[in-house]
Design an enzyme around this catalytic site. Structure first.
Site, PDB file in Angstrom:
ATOM      1  N   CYS A 129       0.010  -0.083   2.491  1.00 53.94           N
ATOM      2  CA  CYS A 129      -0.721   0.668   3.524  1.00 53.94           C
ATOM      3  C   CYS A 129      -1.791   1.560   2.891  1.00 53.94           C
ATOM      4  O   CYS A 129      -1.479   2.630   2.353  1.00 53.94           O
ATOM      5  CB  CYS A 129       0.261   1.516   4.333  1.00 53.94           C
ATOM      6  SG  CYS A 129      -0.560   2.512   5.586  1.00 53.94           S
ATOM      7  N   CYS A 132      -2.202   5.023   4.512  1.00 53.68           N
ATOM      8  CA  CYS A 132      -1.094   5.952   4.223  1.00 53.68           C
ATOM      9  C   CYS A 132      -1.199   6.490   2.797  1.00 53.68           C
ATOM     10  O   CYS A 132      -0.998   7.671   2.559  1.00 53.68           O
ATOM     11  CB  CYS A 132       0.270   5.265   4.348  1.00 53.68           C
ATOM     12  SG  CYS A 132       0.451   4.174   5.755  1.00 53.68           S
ATOM     13  N   ASP A 133      -1.478   5.614   1.840  1.00 51.42           N
ATOM     14  CA  ASP A 133      -1.329   5.973   0.423  1.00 51.42           C
ATOM     15  C   ASP A 133      -2.646   6.086  -0.341  1.00 51.42           C
ATOM     16  O   ASP A 133      -2.643   6.492  -1.510  1.00 51.42           O
ATOM     17  CB  ASP A 133      -0.436   4.922  -0.285  1.00 51.42           C
ATOM     18  CG  ASP A 133       0.952   4.861   0.338  1.00 51.42           C
ATOM     19  OD1 ASP A 133       1.416   5.900   0.843  1.00 51.42           O
ATOM     20  OD2 ASP A 133       1.562   3.779   0.328  1.00 51.42           O
TER      21      ASP A 133
END
Ligand code: NAP
Length: 300
Positions: A129, A132-133
């Site tokens: 992701c 997200c990261d």
């Protein structure tokens, strides 16, 4: 006893909840992780009708609010089984819930590369992701693997965060749309590594580099801090395989009316066998499945 239990709180499931409530049926949505599902990983949605630029998180929040305001109940538990009887009982690790009809809208999960230490390196350089990261890789070097819209959009997003991005794809042509490919090609800090696969993850506690093997068999190492895997998705139907028919790839076999072979069980969204898996088609499935579930309940 609910009228309809909807398994999965992504765009298909939440849209089904909106339609169920507007038809004055009670609706319980069971969500295993976070409402919105896969769409919350998308930084910017640009192809949903009349919403030319909305983030995935904003989209999910608005849809969740709409479903809740209409009276849908949302419970954060993973459905692990459906017991078939005169009605249906959906089983989670904590509870059992009964309903007259069930809509399976479980979507899909990230496909893995299947490399030896891939699982151990999740959170230590390997991610599925980018939104997200990606922030952990500011001014670092990352690689994205895949040639679909997700990979191209992830690479585009990461090119704004990281110093250098490699896009690794196993062939010359892309599944992604031309617009995304052209946008990425215009980026000065993105290098395309085509006709190549990631064949090894080299790590010492964290990911250090990736081994790349091209289609001619030549092998080389690329030092990277992070690897973002975006090689498609696997439908999440395993828990319901004894109740509904799945195709070879694991997608639920159901026509455009979202009916499965079991009366009262419907399937909606990315876990259904179909041609086009987009946000708009997931939402459409949710509307169809709920409308059909309402008809089914009214006929009982
Ligand atoms: P996808 O379109 O299925 O693409 C997966 C990519 O990964 C393909 O390029 C495939 O290569 C490659 N791949 C598969 N298995 C691999 C493996 N084991 N090793 C290396 N490469 C592998 O998946 P997606 O990008 O996640 O997209 C899923 C759906 O969501 C698509 O319909 C997509 O259009 C849609 N989507 C839309 C948007 C948008 O419209 N904004 C954004 C994201 C996703 P090959 O091409 O060689 O098979």
């Amino acid at each position: 006893m609910y009228d309809i239990i909807i398994i999965g709180g992504g765009p298909a499931g939440l849209t089904a909840a909106v339609y169920a409530r507007r038809a004055e049926k009670t609706a319980l949505v069971l969500e295993a992780l976070a409402a919105g599902g896969q769409i919350i990983k998308t930084p910017l949605i640009e192809n949903y009708p009349a919403a030319p630029a909305i983030s995935g998180v904003d989209f999910a929040e608005k849809l969740l609010r709409q479903a809740k305001d209409l009276g849908a109940e949302i419970v954060y538990e993973k459905a692990v089984d459906i017991k078939d009887g005169k009605t249906f009982t959906v089983v989670t690790p904590k509870n059992e819930y009964s309903a007259k009809a069930v809509i399976i809208a479980t979507g899909s999960e990230s496909r893995k590369l299947g490399l030896e230490n891939e699982d151990e390196l999740i959170g230590r350089g390997v991610s599925y992701c980018a939104t997200c990261d990606g922030g952990f890789f500011r001014k670092k070097t990352v690689a994205v693997v895949g040639g679909g819209n997700t990979a191209l959009e992830d690479a585009l997003y990461l090119s704004e965060v990281a110093e250098k991005v490699y896009l690794i794809h196993r062939r010359e042509g892309f599944r992604a749309d031309e617009t995304s490919v052209a946008r990425l090609r215009a980026k000065g800090n993105v290098e395309f590594v085509l006709n190549s696969r990631v064949t090894k993850l080299v790590a010492e506690k964290r990911l250090q580099s990736i081994e790349i093997t091209d289609n001619g068999g030549a092998v080389r190492d690329i030092p990277v801090n992070g690897l973002f895997v975006a090689v498609g998705r696997v439908p999440e139907n395993r828990n319901f395989a004894k109740l509904i028919k799945l195709d070879e790839a694991g997608y639920a076999v159901a026509a455009e009316n979202c009916h499965t072979e079991r009366a009262g069980v419907f399937v909606a969204g990315d876990n259904r066998q179909k041609e086009v898996r987009q946000l708009v088609t997931a939402a459409a499935d949710g509307a169809v499945a709920a409308t059909e579930a309402v008809k089914y309940i009214n006929s009982l």
